[in-house]
Design a protein around this motif. Structure first.
Motif, PDB file in Angstrom:
ATOM      1  N   GLY A  70      40.434 -17.723 -19.382  1.00 47.45           N
ATOM      2  CA  GLY A  70      39.178 -17.788 -20.114  1.00 47.45           C
ATOM      3  C   GLY A  70      37.986 -17.298 -19.325  1.00 47.45           C
ATOM      4  N   GLY A  71      38.211 -16.701 -18.146  1.00 44.91           N
ATOM      5  CA  GLY A  71      37.102 -16.186 -17.348  1.00 44.91           C
ATOM      6  C   GLY A  71      36.343 -15.098 -18.087  1.00 44.91           C
ATOM      7  N   ARG A  72      35.075 -14.943 -17.771  1.00 45.86           N
ATOM      8  CA  ARG A  72      34.239 -13.991 -18.493  1.00 45.86           C
ATOM      9  C   ARG A  72      34.041 -12.668 -17.773  1.00 45.86           C
ATOM     10  NH1 ARG A  72      29.186 -14.434 -16.041  1.00 45.86           N
ATOM     11  NH2 ARG A  72      28.925 -16.336 -14.762  1.00 45.86           N
ATOM     12  N   LEU A  73      34.387 -12.571 -16.489  1.00 46.05           N
ATOM     13  CA  LEU A  73      34.051 -11.375 -15.705  1.00 46.05           C
ATOM     14  C   LEU A  73      35.290 -10.553 -15.352  1.00 46.05           C
ATOM     15  CD1 LEU A  73      31.445 -12.858 -13.177  1.00 46.05           C
ATOM     16  CD2 LEU A  73      30.994 -11.638 -15.326  1.00 46.05           C
ATOM     17  N   GLN A  74      35.159  -9.249 -15.529  1.00 50.08           N
ATOM     18  CA  GLN A  74      36.163  -8.301 -15.049  1.00 50.08           C
ATOM     19  C   GLN A  74      35.582  -7.639 -13.797  1.00 50.08           C
ATOM     20  OE1 GLN A  74      39.265  -7.778 -16.410  1.00 50.08           O
ATOM     21  NE2 GLN A  74      39.772  -6.378 -14.731  1.00 50.08           N
ATOM     22  N   ILE A  75      36.301  -7.749 -12.691  1.00 44.86           N
ATOM     23  CA  ILE A  75      35.780  -7.316 -11.392  1.00 44.86           C
ATOM     24  C   ILE A  75      36.542  -6.089 -10.888  1.00 44.86           C
ATOM     25  CG2 ILE A  75      35.324  -8.010  -9.000  1.00 44.86           C
ATOM     26  CD1 ILE A  75      33.699  -9.505 -11.154  1.00 44.86           C
ATOM     27  N   GLY A  76      35.803  -5.161 -10.322  1.00 50.49           N
ATOM     28  CA  GLY A  76      36.413  -4.035  -9.605  1.00 50.49           C
ATOM     29  C   GLY A  76      36.303  -4.285  -8.111  1.00 50.49           C
ATOM     30  N   LEU A  77      37.404  -4.201  -7.418  1.00 52.60           N
ATOM     31  CA  LEU A  77      37.413  -4.437  -5.968  1.00 52.60           C
ATOM     32  C   LEU A  77      37.697  -3.115  -5.271  1.00 52.60           C
ATOM     33  CD1 LEU A  77      37.208  -6.534  -3.700  1.00 52.60           C
ATOM     34  CD2 LEU A  77      39.634  -7.055  -4.034  1.00 52.60           C
ATOM     35  N   ARG A  78      36.676  -2.564  -4.647  1.00 56.86           N
ATOM     36  CA  ARG A  78      36.799  -1.246  -4.029  1.00 56.86           C
ATOM     37  C   ARG A  78      37.578  -1.324  -2.717  1.00 56.86           C
ATOM     38  NH1 ARG A  78      33.959   2.535  -6.539  1.00 56.86           N
ATOM     39  NH2 ARG A  78      32.281   1.911  -7.987  1.00 56.86           N
ATOM     40  N   LEU A 126      40.849 -13.867  -8.275  1.00 60.89           N
ATOM     41  CA  LEU A 126      41.621 -14.241  -9.457  1.00 60.89           C
ATOM     42  C   LEU A 126      41.677 -15.758  -9.644  1.00 60.89           C
ATOM     43  CD1 LEU A 126      44.614 -11.718  -9.316  1.00 60.89           C
ATOM     44  CD2 LEU A 126      42.814 -11.837 -11.068  1.00 60.89           C
ATOM     45  N   ALA A 127      41.512 -16.490  -8.558  1.00 59.38           N
ATOM     46  CA  ALA A 127      41.538 -17.960  -8.642  1.00 59.38           C
ATOM     47  C   ALA A 127      40.215 -18.544  -9.120  1.00 59.38           C
ATOM     48  CB  ALA A 127      41.898 -18.544  -7.284  1.00 59.38           C
ATOM     49  N   SER A 128      39.175 -17.693  -9.208  1.00 60.76           N
ATOM     50  CA  SER A 128      37.870 -18.199  -9.635  1.00 60.76           C
ATOM     51  C   SER A 128      37.850 -18.420 -11.144  1.00 60.76           C
ATOM     52  CB  SER A 128      36.780 -17.188  -9.257  1.00 60.76           C
ATOM     53  OG  SER A 128      35.547 -17.526  -9.873  1.00 60.76           O
ATOM     54  N   VAL A 131      36.333 -15.518 -13.312  1.00 59.95           N
ATOM     55  CA  VAL A 131      36.915 -14.170 -13.261  1.00 59.95           C
ATOM     56  C   VAL A 131      38.074 -14.064 -14.240  1.00 59.95           C
ATOM     57  CG1 VAL A 131      38.128 -12.492 -11.809  1.00 59.95           C
ATOM     58  CG2 VAL A 131      36.183 -13.779 -10.883  1.00 59.95           C
ATOM     59  N   ARG A 132      37.992 -13.056 -15.116  1.00 59.85           N
ATOM     60  CA  ARG A 132      39.060 -12.806 -16.085  1.00 59.85           C
ATOM     61  C   ARG A 132      40.152 -11.912 -15.487  1.00 59.85           C
ATOM     62  NH1 ARG A 132      36.133 -10.509 -19.429  1.00 59.85           N
ATOM     63  NH2 ARG A 132      36.725  -8.319 -19.244  1.00 59.85           N
ATOM     64  N   GLY A 133      39.752 -10.951 -14.668  1.00 58.34           N
ATOM     65  CA  GLY A 133      40.720 -10.042 -14.073  1.00 58.34           C
ATOM     66  C   GLY A 133      40.093  -9.254 -12.935  1.00 58.34           C
ATOM     67  N   VAL A 134      40.935  -8.703 -12.075  1.00 60.78           N
ATOM     68  CA  VAL A 134      40.480  -7.918 -10.921  1.00 60.78           C
ATOM     69  C   VAL A 134      41.229  -6.593 -10.907  1.00 60.78           C
ATOM     70  CG1 VAL A 134      40.302  -7.788  -8.413  1.00 60.78           C
ATOM     71  CG2 VAL A 134      39.953  -9.980  -9.566  1.00 60.78           C
ATOM     72  N   ASP A 135      40.482  -5.512 -10.943  1.00 59.21           N
ATOM     73  CA  ASP A 135      41.055  -4.170 -10.824  1.00 59.21           C
ATOM     74  C   ASP A 135      40.800  -3.710  -9.391  1.00 59.21           C
ATOM     75  OD1 ASP A 135      42.186  -1.738 -11.339  1.00 59.21           O
ATOM     76  OD2 ASP A 135      40.503  -0.943 -12.504  1.00 59.21           O
ATOM     77  N   ALA A 136      41.818  -3.823  -8.530  1.00 57.13           N
ATOM     78  CA  ALA A 136      41.650  -3.530  -7.106  1.00 57.13           C
ATOM     79  C   ALA A 136      42.004  -2.079  -6.802  1.00 57.13           C
ATOM     80  CB  ALA A 136      42.526  -4.464  -6.267  1.00 57.13           C
ATOM     81  N   HIS A 137      41.443  -1.586  -5.711  1.00 60.00           N
ATOM     82  CA  HIS A 137      41.701  -0.221  -5.257  1.00 60.00           C
ATOM     83  C   HIS A 137      43.205   0.024  -5.098  1.00 60.00           C
ATOM     84  CE1 HIS A 137      41.206   3.498  -2.972  1.00 60.00           C
ATOM     85  NE2 HIS A 137      42.108   3.012  -2.129  1.00 60.00           N
ATOM     86  N   PRO A 138      43.718   1.160  -5.590  1.00 56.87           N
ATOM     87  CA  PRO A 138      43.003   2.208  -6.339  1.00 56.87           C
ATOM     88  C   PRO A 138      42.804   1.797  -7.789  1.00 56.87           C
ATOM     89  CG  PRO A 138      45.304   2.811  -6.065  1.00 56.87           C
ATOM     90  CD  PRO A 138      45.123   1.524  -5.332  1.00 56.87           C
ATOM     91  N   MET A 139      41.547   1.741  -8.224  1.00 56.91           N
ATOM     92  CA  MET A 139      41.231   1.247  -9.562  1.00 56.91           C
ATOM     93  C   MET A 139      41.682   2.242 -10.628  1.00 56.91           C
ATOM     94  SD  MET A 139      37.555  -0.664  -8.993  1.00 56.91           S
ATOM     95  CE  MET A 139      36.733   0.705  -8.198  1.00 56.91           C
ATOM     96  N   ASP A 146      32.617  -5.576 -15.179  1.00 57.52           N
ATOM     97  CA  ASP A 146      31.273  -6.142 -15.143  1.00 57.52           C
ATOM     98  C   ASP A 146      30.593  -5.892 -13.798  1.00 57.52           C
ATOM     99  OD1 ASP A 146      31.147  -7.670 -17.790  1.00 57.52           O
ATOM    100  OD2 ASP A 146      33.004  -8.456 -16.918  1.00 57.52           O
ATOM    101  N   TYR A 147      31.350  -6.113 -12.716  1.00 55.05           N
ATOM    102  CA  TYR A 147      30.802  -5.906 -11.374  1.00 55.05           C
ATOM    103  C   TYR A 147      31.838  -5.224 -10.477  1.00 55.05           C
ATOM    104  CZ  TYR A 147      27.102  -9.208 -12.645  1.00 55.05           C
ATOM    105  OH  TYR A 147      26.050  -9.839 -13.261  1.00 55.05           O
ATOM    106  N   ASP A 148      31.324  -4.458  -9.514  1.00 53.70           N
ATOM    107  CA  ASP A 148      32.151  -3.875  -8.471  1.00 53.70           C
ATOM    108  C   ASP A 148      31.795  -4.535  -7.141  1.00 53.70           C
ATOM    109  OD1 ASP A 148      33.485  -2.167 -10.151  1.00 53.70           O
ATOM    110  OD2 ASP A 148      32.177  -0.454  -9.771  1.00 53.70           O
ATOM    111  N   VAL A 149      32.817  -4.855  -6.374  1.00 51.34           N
ATOM    112  CA  VAL A 149      32.629  -5.505  -5.075  1.00 51.34           C
ATOM    113  C   VAL A 149      33.045  -4.529  -3.965  1.00 51.34           C
ATOM    114  CG1 VAL A 149      33.305  -7.440  -3.588  1.00 51.34           C
ATOM    115  CG2 VAL A 149      33.090  -7.777  -6.069  1.00 51.34           C
ATOM    116  N   SER A 150      32.150  -4.317  -3.019  1.00 51.68           N
ATOM    117  CA  SER A 150      32.432  -3.474  -1.846  1.00 51.68           C
ATOM    118  C   SER A 150      32.395  -4.347  -0.599  1.00 51.68           C
ATOM    119  CB  SER A 150      31.397  -2.346  -1.723  1.00 51.68           C
ATOM    120  OG  SER A 150      31.398  -1.526  -2.874  1.00 51.68           O
TER     121      SER A 150
END
Length: 225
Positions: A70-78, A126-128, A131-139, A146-150
């Motif tokens: 039920g998380g609301r954020l989709q995160i990109g992990l560079r 992913l444990a937060s 957070v709904r999902g994490v698209d990690a490098h290579p994305m 929603d946000y990208d993390v560097s």
């Protein structure tokens, strides 16, 4: 019957002497071979490889929160950025003083260090609960984020001195992925320096793992604000 003296057949015996000089080295080689076969070992004895390999390890499955669908954020992990002295080797590193780096030939990372850091950060995010999902490098690029993390690693090593410690520090930035350039957070993180005995590299890997895990927790906390 015409019989000749052997001296007359071979001159003054020079021919016989020449034959002896020609074949003497061969007899010497045979003697050496017999000695070797008799038990003299000239080749060095093979020894076991003393190299040990380590990985960064996050919390066990029981130590992580249940995945939050039920998380609301989709995160990109560079891709994790590493200093050149860490990126160029798989040897574990011990810093001696301010400028000297010692690469540990017999204590090595089993995977690229940046891959281990990325793996643990993804697990922590992913444990937060936000957070709904994490698209990690290579994305993949086909998932709206929603946000990208560097993340840029500053230290990930042992430190030698009057007190041997593990040091882990990094900087990170959380930026909106909608192209607006909005920065949610930009911080430097330093894990508490923890003592180790300077020899147990398994213990060093554990302490550095704890530092990466704490970094993931802080990033997840910023996303939840």
């Amino acid at each position: 019957m015409n019989s000749k003296n052997p001296r007359e057949l071979n001159g003054d015996g020079a021919g016989v002497a020449r034959l002896r000089r020609r074949f003497l080295p061969a007899w010497a080689l045979m003697a050496v071979a017999a000695t070797v076969l008799g038990g003299c070992q000239l080749l060095p004895v093979a020894t076991a490889d003393a190299t040990r390999f380590f990985v960064l390890t996050g919390p066990t499955a029981s130590g992580l929160s249940v995945a939050h669908t039920g998380g609301r954020l989709q995160i990109g992990l560079r891709a994790v950025e590493m200093p050149a002295y860490l990126r160029s080797t798989k040897s574990m590193v011990v810093r001696d003083g301010a400028n000297e780096i010692r690469y540990q030939d017999y204590a090595r990372w089993a995977e690229p260090l940046e891959a281990g850091v990325l793996r643990i950060l993804k697990e922590q995010l992913l444990a937060s609960p936000v957070v709904r999902g994490v698209d990690a490098h290579p994305m993949r690029g086909d998932v709206a984020r929603d946000y990208d993390v560097s993340v840029r690693i500053i230290r990930c090593e042992g430190a030698a001195g009057s007190d041997d410690v593990a040091r882990f520090s990094a900087s990170y930035e959380i930026v909106a992925a909608d192209g607006s350039g909005k920065v949610l957070a930009s911080r430097t993180f330093s894990a508490p320096e923890t003592a180790w005995n300077g020899k147990d590299f398994g213990a060093l890997a554990t302490l550095l793992s704890e530092g990466v895990t704490a970094l993931g927790g802080q990033i997840a906390g910023d996303l939840a604000k």
